[in-house]
Each structure stands twice: as C-alpha cells, then as structure tokens.
Enzyme design. Sequence first.
Site, PDB file in Angstrom:
ATOM      1  N   GLU A 183      -4.990   3.604   6.320  1.00  0.00           N
ATOM      2  CA  GLU A 183      -4.817   3.363   4.883  1.00  0.00           C
ATOM      3  C   GLU A 183      -5.470   4.478   4.073  1.00  0.00           C
ATOM      4  O   GLU A 183      -5.051   4.762   2.950  1.00  0.00           O
ATOM      5  CB  GLU A 183      -5.419   1.997   4.521  1.00  0.00           C
ATOM      6  N   ARG A 192       0.810  -1.215   0.000  1.00  0.00           N
ATOM      7  CA  ARG A 192       0.000   0.000   0.000  1.00  0.00           C
ATOM      8  C   ARG A 192       0.846   1.269   0.000  1.00  0.00           C
ATOM      9  O   ARG A 192       0.510   2.257   0.657  1.00  0.00           O
ATOM     10  CB  ARG A 192      -0.965   0.001   1.197  1.00  0.00           C
ATOM     11  N   SER A 201     -11.137  -0.717   3.527  1.00  0.00           N
ATOM     12  CA  SER A 201     -10.365  -0.965   4.746  1.00  0.00           C
ATOM     13  C   SER A 201      -9.784   0.337   5.271  1.00  0.00           C
ATOM     14  O   SER A 201      -9.130   1.078   4.536  1.00  0.00           O
ATOM     15  CB  SER A 201      -9.232  -1.954   4.464  1.00  0.00           C
TER      16      SER A 201
END
Length: 285
Positions: free
Chosen positions: A281, A160, A211
């Site tokens: 995130e 990520r 998420s």
Amino acid sequence: MRTEHNFDLTNYNSYRIKAKCRTAYFPENEDDFIEIFKNGEEGKIIIGGGYNIILASDYYEQDFIIVGETYSSVLLEEPGVITCEAGASTLQLSEFALEKSLSGAEIFFDIPSSIGGAVVMNAGASGEEIKDILLKVRYLDLKDMTVKEILKDDIGYQYRNSIFQKEGGKIVLKAWLGLQPGNAEEIKNKMETVKEARWAKQPKEFPNAGSVFKRPPGHYVGPMIDELQLKGYRVGGAEVSKKHGGFIVNVDNATGQDIIGIIKHVQQKVKERFNVDLEIEQRII
C-alpha cells in the site's frame, strides 16, 4: 516559493528514515507548480505529508516537491462544502469540519495523510473512504500543463486506488468535500472514539507509515502474519510490529532498505503459506 538545498527529509517521512535530497521545493500556489513542472516531471519526486512513503535511499539527486504547510488552506466555500489545498492534512480537515459543525470527516481525524495523498490513494478506514465525501478535484495535467477539474464520479475510484495513482501525470492541487450539518458534541465524540480505537490497536509508539499492505480479497493481513508468527521479525532497525502485524515500525534508526527487506520476507512467507500475493500500500521512493 521556498527552495532548500541539501535538504534533510527525516521529518518529512513518517518512518523517520534519515535521508537527504539535493533540492526541495515548497510550492505556495498553482503558478509555483506550473513553474516546477514546466520542463516535465523527470527527475522530480512529489510528496505530501510523507505519511505513506518509504525512502529507499539515504541521498537523492532528484528534486523533491513537498506539498505541505506552504499550500494548505482549508476554507468553507459554501454551506456544507469545504475546499482543501493538497497540502492540508486530514487532521486539519476534520478539526475545521468540527468547528463548523459539519459531519462526515470524523474518520479522518486520526488518519495521517495530506488531502492530496488521501485523494490519490482513496484513503480511509472502517469502511469509510475519502471518495464518500469528495465532490471534485482540481489538478495540474502535466501532458499539456493546464489546470483542470474533475468530478468524483470520473476519478475511477477503487480500494486504495484512483486514476491519479494508476495513470500518473496529474498533480492534485485542491479538493472540494461535501459534508452534512451535525451536532458538534456528537461529531467530537466520534472523532475521539475513532482515535481511541486506533491507538488501542496500532503501534503509535514507534515511527511507522500505517498499513503496509493492501487487504487482499478474502483475507486479512494481520491474522495471516499472526499465524506465520512474524510479529517481531526484524531486519536492521525495522521490525514487524508486535502490536499489529500489518505494520512495520522503526525501532532503531531503520533504513528504507531494512523496511523493504521485511516487506519482501513477509510477501514470500504469505505466498508460501496462503498462496496470496500481498500488494504494498505504501510508495517506495
């Protein structure tokens, strides 16, 4: 280039937070990006499909650059190679690949993201990531206002993360993706299986941005939140999903501050119990 004033951002963030900005620009080509950023990036906020953002304010004096449907072409450049402008969605990519009987993009069928956003954060699921099919990226370097290209191996991809996210100052314009010839029926079956699995465990019935936290080494976010009995924890109109603890959902006109309040509470409780620092995130604006 389309320009809107006092623009309503509610439908341009997947939490459906109610917010407005002073001016919104919708670039249509590379020259538009150069025109927008010719005087620097200060006071400008660039977003894609709005799938991974939290709008912390209800009004922004800053200009928003919305990279979406006005800059979203998807083309087959050569056998097995698809080019996508940054505003194209991962849904567009996967459906186009299916149309051409090309395999490798099935996992992105139900990952809500623009191609630009996916490239920046190395989006993925189930062990597959955009870097696995990416060949190269075209971007605007704001340091010298020139358009450049960079190969996948030079982007410094991590979980990520990428140089686009770590360094900033680089606006993703286009991506080249390499896929493999496949059987259209098998490709479609995998896409549907991916979607069914995700819908079975994710709270698709409420606005959310996927998420909330990155997966910490050696742990899984959902089970930690389950153990802490934080499912259903609520601040204002936002709530930790009762279906999947790794998601926050907008159940009743949530504000960005409601969502941030939940994030801080979850981070504190996870730190106290597991001595784990949860990293967000999503991008707070």
